[in-house]
Design an enzyme around this catalytic site. Structure first.
Site, PDB file in Angstrom:
ATOM      1  N   ARG A  33       0.829  -1.209   0.000  1.00  0.00           N
ATOM      2  CA  ARG A  33       0.000   0.000   0.000  1.00  0.00           C
ATOM      3  C   ARG A  33       0.863   1.259   0.000  1.00  0.00           C
ATOM      4  O   ARG A  33       0.480   2.277  -0.592  1.00  0.00           O
ATOM      5  CB  ARG A  33      -0.933  -0.025   1.217  1.00  0.00           C
ATOM      6  N   SER A 175     -12.818  -9.653   2.235  1.00  0.00           N
ATOM      7  CA  SER A 175     -11.539  -9.533   1.546  1.00  0.00           C
ATOM      8  C   SER A 175     -11.054  -8.095   1.534  1.00  0.00           C
ATOM      9  O   SER A 175     -11.704  -7.205   0.987  1.00  0.00           O
ATOM     10  CB  SER A 175     -11.685 -10.027   0.101  1.00  0.00           C
ATOM     11  N   ASP A 328      -4.231 -15.567   6.715  1.00  0.00           N
ATOM     12  CA  ASP A 328      -3.000 -16.140   6.168  1.00  0.00           C
ATOM     13  C   ASP A 328      -2.301 -17.087   7.152  1.00  0.00           C
ATOM     14  O   ASP A 328      -1.267 -17.672   6.822  1.00  0.00           O
ATOM     15  CB  ASP A 328      -2.030 -15.020   5.778  1.00  0.00           C
ATOM     16  N   ARG A 359      -5.132 -23.519  -0.372  1.00  0.00           N
ATOM     17  CA  ARG A 359      -4.461 -23.708   0.917  1.00  0.00           C
ATOM     18  C   ARG A 359      -5.208 -24.651   1.841  1.00  0.00           C
ATOM     19  O   ARG A 359      -4.627 -25.217   2.762  1.00  0.00           O
ATOM     20  CB  ARG A 359      -4.341 -22.353   1.618  1.00  0.00           C
TER      21      ARG A 359
HETATM   22  C1  S3P Z   1      -4.227  -8.973   1.887  1.00  0.00           C
HETATM   23  C2  S3P Z   1      -5.494  -9.483   2.047  1.00  0.00           C
HETATM   24  C3  S3P Z   1      -5.784 -10.924   2.210  1.00  0.00           C
HETATM   25  C4  S3P Z   1      -4.536 -11.721   2.506  1.00  0.00           C
HETATM   26  C5  S3P Z   1      -3.376 -11.305   1.672  1.00  0.00           C
HETATM   27  C6  S3P Z   1      -3.045  -9.842   1.895  1.00  0.00           C
HETATM   28  C7  S3P Z   1      -4.051  -7.518   1.724  1.00  0.00           C
HETATM   29  O1  S3P Z   1      -6.377 -11.408   1.024  1.00  0.00           O
HETATM   30  O2  S3P Z   1      -4.779 -13.096   2.329  1.00  0.00           O
HETATM   31  O3  S3P Z   1      -2.236 -12.066   1.976  1.00  0.00           O
HETATM   32  O4  S3P Z   1      -2.922  -7.013   1.846  1.00  0.00           O
HETATM   33  O5  S3P Z   1      -5.056  -6.829   1.475  1.00  0.00           O
HETATM   34  P1  S3P Z   1      -7.963 -11.311   0.755  1.00  0.00           P
HETATM   35  O6  S3P Z   1      -8.325  -9.887   0.616  1.00  0.00           O
HETATM   36  O7  S3P Z   1      -8.195 -12.070  -0.526  1.00  0.00           O
HETATM   37  O8  S3P Z   1      -8.593 -11.979   1.932  1.00  0.00           O
END
Ligand code: S3P
Length: 449
Positions: A33, A175, A328, A359
């Protein structure tokens, strides 16, 4: 499409207690980000502690292709001169995100709000992952897919919106990637863009947007959800970002210290955002000895030094609403569960099927290959623990399916099992945790190539 030239198997074996002070690399979510918001801001963003893993490096290259000036000025120290909201230029070549769903999906959102066309691609793992979850909301904003591989997958070409429309969007899955893509697309839209999620996901995008000067409101929505509203067309100003250590990386030495008898490890500067600490809460419920020795705040994110000592763990039930805060961490929690007394039930793991690998299946196979009984019941994973001490047989060869977290979880298991555990390919660990093997060895782990 990127691929690793060489396959690098690795083996983990028992070797006495783990100890010392470790600092795991910077948080992947925040690093991604910081580069993207830095590229969309006016002026200079100075980042320290950036994760220099392959996923983040691929995002830095994409930001340069889209017009930002990116410079590495020291170890983990990066500077970004951004183009301003809506200012991306059409890239001359395909944007290649390698293994990274986060990089790809967040940049799809950012591109969707700009009047440009870009092609997105990734490695064989990323090419299997669903992208409709981003294409659907960005179409409502006014972006148009020009070419998409079968099943809404990569490679795909996206034409951003000339006049992006502010939308109200309810995410179909918990998500942060979907939420973030919509917010990043909404930056260039006039008026308010709203995302409603029924289960709160990590809020780093909201926090960092505010840090860069945007107006973002967040309120509770139902028992577990949130409603986030971004005022469009803000002037984002280049800012300083300090990246704390990644709790999702700290999870591996943390679980290793819990299951290797006699261990006593300190993990420094670990980010403690409550939307990321589900693993710590769960391990504590299992009886883990995890002590916060120093808590502080840096750049809007809480962080702490953690002392972890080996402990007898017991099986627990992990409720589905906790999943977003530890999404994760299930593969390594499953390893902790294998060394616990009794049964651990992890509920609501549907999203695990669409990560860097399936996973859900990969975690179950990893345990079975090493003599641990596992059941799958719908979206729930049930692990029958063997108890503390070396009761987990080990001796398996684990297929990692281009998934860094399966590789690291399997290696952690091998540090405490009767016989060594081997992974078919440890190369993908470099996507999120460069230096993993050396750092673990410095704490006493026996890892051999
Ligand atoms: C993340 C969001 C998660 C996570 C990924 C990092 C992020 O994914 O599994 O490793 O930085 O926004 P999802 O948004 O698909 O849950």
């Amino acid at each position: 499409m990127t691929a690793h030239a060489t396959i690098s198997p690795m083996t983990a074996a028992r070797n006495g207690p783990l100890g010392g002070r470790l600092r795991v690399p910077g948080d992947k979510s925040i690093s991604q980000r910081a580069l993207i918001l830095g590229a969309l801001a006016v002026g200079k963003t100075r980042i320290s502690g950036l994760l220099e893993g392959e996923d983040v490096i691929n995002t830095s290259k994409a930001m340069a292709q889209l017009g930002a000036r990116i410079e590495r000025v020291g170890e983990g120290a990066w500077e970004v001169d951004g183009v301003g909201v809506g200012g991306f230029r059409t890239p001359a070549a395909t944007l290649d995100f390698g293994n990274s769903g986060t990089g790809c999906r967040l940049v799809m959102g950012a591109v969707a709000g700009c009047p440009i066309t870009a092609t997105f691609d990734g490695d064989a793992s990323l090419r299997k992952r669903p992208m409709r979850r981003i294409l659907d909301p960005v179409a409502l904003i006014g972006a148009r897919p020009l070419a998409v591989a079968d099943g809404g997958r990569l490679p795909l070409t996206l034409m951003g919106a000339r006049d992006p429309i502010p939308i109200v969007y309810r995410t179909p899955a918990a998500s942060a990637q979907i939420k973030s893509a919509v917010l990043l697309a909404g930056l260039a839209a006039p008026g308010a863009t709203t995302v409603i999620e029924s289960e709160a996901s990590r809020d780093h995008t909201e926090l960092m947007l505010r840090h860069f000067g945007a107006e973002v409101a967040s309120e509770a929505e139902g028992p577990h959800g949130r409603k986030i509203t971004l005022q469009g067309q803000p002037e984002l100003l280049g800012s300083a970002v300090v990246v704390p250590a990644d709790p999702s990386s700290a999870a591996f030495p943390m679980v290793a210290a819990l299951i290797v008898p006699g261990s006593d490890l300190i993990l420094t500067g670990v980010m403690m955002n409550p939307l990321r600490t589900g693993l710590i809460a769960t391990l504590r419920e299992m009886g883990a000895d995890i002590e916060i020795v120093a808590a502080r705040d840096d750049a809007g994110e809480p962080m702490a030094d953690l002392r972890v000592r080996a402990a007898a763990l017991s099986g627990v039930e992990v409720p589905a609403p906790r999943a977003p805060s530890m999404i994760d961490e299930y593969p390594v929690l499953a390893v902790a569960a294998a060394f616990a007394e009794g049964t651990t039930v992890m509920r609501g793991l549907k999203e695990l099927r669409v990560k860097e690998s399936d996973r859900f299946a990969a975690t179950a196979d990893m345990l079975r290959q090493n003599g641990v009984a596992v059941e799958i019941a719908g979206d729930d994973l049930i692990v029958h623990g063997k108890g503390q001490g070396a009761h987990v047989p080990g001796g398996g060869l684990v297929a990692t399916h281009m998934d860094h977290r399966i590789a690291m979880s399997a290696l952690v298991m091998g540090l405490a099992s009767q016989r060594p555990v081997r992974v078919d390919d440890a190369a993908f660990i470099a996507t999120s945790f460069p230096g993993f093997a050396d750092l673990m060895r410095s704490a006493g782990a026996d890892l051999t190539e």
